[in-house]
Write a protein that holds these residues in place. Sequence first.
Motif, PDB file in Angstrom:
ATOM      1  N   ARG A 191      -0.552   8.146  -0.784  1.00 46.30           N
ATOM      2  CA  ARG A 191      -1.627   8.377  -1.757  1.00 46.30           C
ATOM      3  C   ARG A 191      -2.937   7.684  -1.401  1.00 46.30           C
ATOM      4  O   ARG A 191      -3.966   7.990  -1.977  1.00 46.30           O
ATOM      5  CB  ARG A 191      -1.187   7.912  -3.147  1.00 46.30           C
ATOM      6  N   SER A 192      -2.903   6.751  -0.450  1.00 49.15           N
ATOM      7  CA  SER A 192      -4.108   6.010  -0.082  1.00 49.15           C
ATOM      8  C   SER A 192      -4.936   6.778   0.931  1.00 49.15           C
ATOM      9  O   SER A 192      -4.422   7.575   1.709  1.00 49.15           O
ATOM     10  CB  SER A 192      -3.721   4.661   0.542  1.00 49.15           C
ATOM     11  N   THR A 193      -6.231   6.498   0.905  1.00 52.12           N
ATOM     12  CA  THR A 193      -7.126   6.945   1.961  1.00 52.12           C
ATOM     13  C   THR A 193      -7.749   5.694   2.555  1.00 52.12           C
ATOM     14  O   THR A 193      -7.609   4.596   2.008  1.00 52.12           O
ATOM     15  CB  THR A 193      -8.242   7.864   1.417  1.00 52.12           C
ATOM     16  N   ARG A 194      -8.460   5.852   3.652  1.00 49.57           N
ATOM     17  CA  ARG A 194      -9.094   4.697   4.270  1.00 49.57           C
ATOM     18  C   ARG A 194     -10.100   4.063   3.309  1.00 49.57           C
ATOM     19  O   ARG A 194     -10.236   2.851   3.252  1.00 49.57           O
ATOM     20  CB  ARG A 194      -9.794   5.109   5.560  1.00 49.57           C
ATOM     21  N   GLU A 195     -10.785   4.879   2.535  1.00 50.55           N
ATOM     22  CA  GLU A 195     -11.802   4.378   1.605  1.00 50.55           C
ATOM     23  C   GLU A 195     -11.213   3.911   0.274  1.00 50.55           C
ATOM     24  O   GLU A 195     -11.827   3.130  -0.438  1.00 50.55           O
ATOM     25  CB  GLU A 195     -12.848   5.468   1.310  1.00 50.55           C
ATOM     26  N   ARG A 196     -10.052   4.449  -0.091  1.00 55.90           N
ATOM     27  CA  ARG A 196      -9.484   4.153  -1.408  1.00 55.90           C
ATOM     28  C   ARG A 196      -7.996   3.824  -1.292  1.00 55.90           C
ATOM     29  O   ARG A 196      -7.148   4.704  -1.334  1.00 55.90           O
ATOM     30  CB  ARG A 196      -9.669   5.354  -2.338  1.00 55.90           C
ATOM     31  N   PRO A 197      -7.678   2.518  -1.137  1.00 56.08           N
ATOM     32  CA  PRO A 197      -6.263   2.135  -1.081  1.00 56.08           C
ATOM     33  C   PRO A 197      -5.616   2.257  -2.461  1.00 56.08           C
ATOM     34  O   PRO A 197      -6.246   1.987  -3.488  1.00 56.08           O
ATOM     35  CB  PRO A 197      -6.299   0.677  -0.617  1.00 56.08           C
ATOM     36  N   VAL A 198      -4.374   2.671  -2.482  1.00 53.06           N
ATOM     37  CA  VAL A 198      -3.603   2.799  -3.720  1.00 53.06           C
ATOM     38  C   VAL A 198      -2.340   1.958  -3.558  1.00 53.06           C
ATOM     39  O   VAL A 198      -1.652   2.044  -2.540  1.00 53.06           O
ATOM     40  CB  VAL A 198      -3.216   4.276  -3.990  1.00 53.06           C
ATOM     41  N   GLN A 199      -2.049   1.133  -4.566  1.00 51.97           N
ATOM     42  CA  GLN A 199      -0.861   0.285  -4.511  1.00 51.97           C
ATOM     43  C   GLN A 199       0.388   1.109  -4.802  1.00 51.97           C
ATOM     44  O   GLN A 199       0.404   1.968  -5.671  1.00 51.97           O
ATOM     45  CB  GLN A 199      -0.963  -0.864  -5.506  1.00 51.97           C
ATOM     46  N   ARG A 247       0.828  -1.204   0.000  1.00 47.95           N
ATOM     47  CA  ARG A 247       0.000   0.000   0.000  1.00 47.95           C
ATOM     48  C   ARG A 247       0.865   1.258   0.000  1.00 47.95           C
ATOM     49  O   ARG A 247       1.841   1.345   0.741  1.00 47.95           O
ATOM     50  CB  ARG A 247      -0.896  -0.018   1.228  1.00 47.95           C
TER      51      ARG A 247
END
Length: 142
Positions: A33-41, A29
């Motif tokens: 760039r990730s949020t709790r609702e939208r993980p970004v690899q 992860r």
Amino acid sequence: MAINGRFKVNHGDVFPHGAFVVGDVEAVRDFERSTRERPVQATDKESGQLVWSVSVLDPDPEARKDAKTVTVKISAPVQPVPPGELAAGLPFRPVEFDGLTVTPYLNENGGRPRVAYSFRATGMRSPAGAGKPSPRSGSEAA
């Protein structure tokens, strides 16, 4: 200084007693760039490829207890597939890493600071047997 960042190493230099996959290959992860609702690899800063991680057992009898299991991050366009063959009599799969690099860093967590290492690779495959090269199969899609 000519050396910055990662050092290229051979698999046998890091794992002279071999290595065994002990976990699933998972997406890493990107916490910035990730949020709790939208993980970004995460993507590798050098290659731009996706970053995956796998836990590996190092059976070196002289390895410290806290260094018996290490994480190797693999940069690949698709999720790498661990070798399918279990080691004889063991619940683990032997593995060799291609394009292995190491980055030393200072680990200041928990007590006295010490040098630690971050491992990266470009693929994984079954170990070569008895001097015969094994096919490259680590970076294919699942």
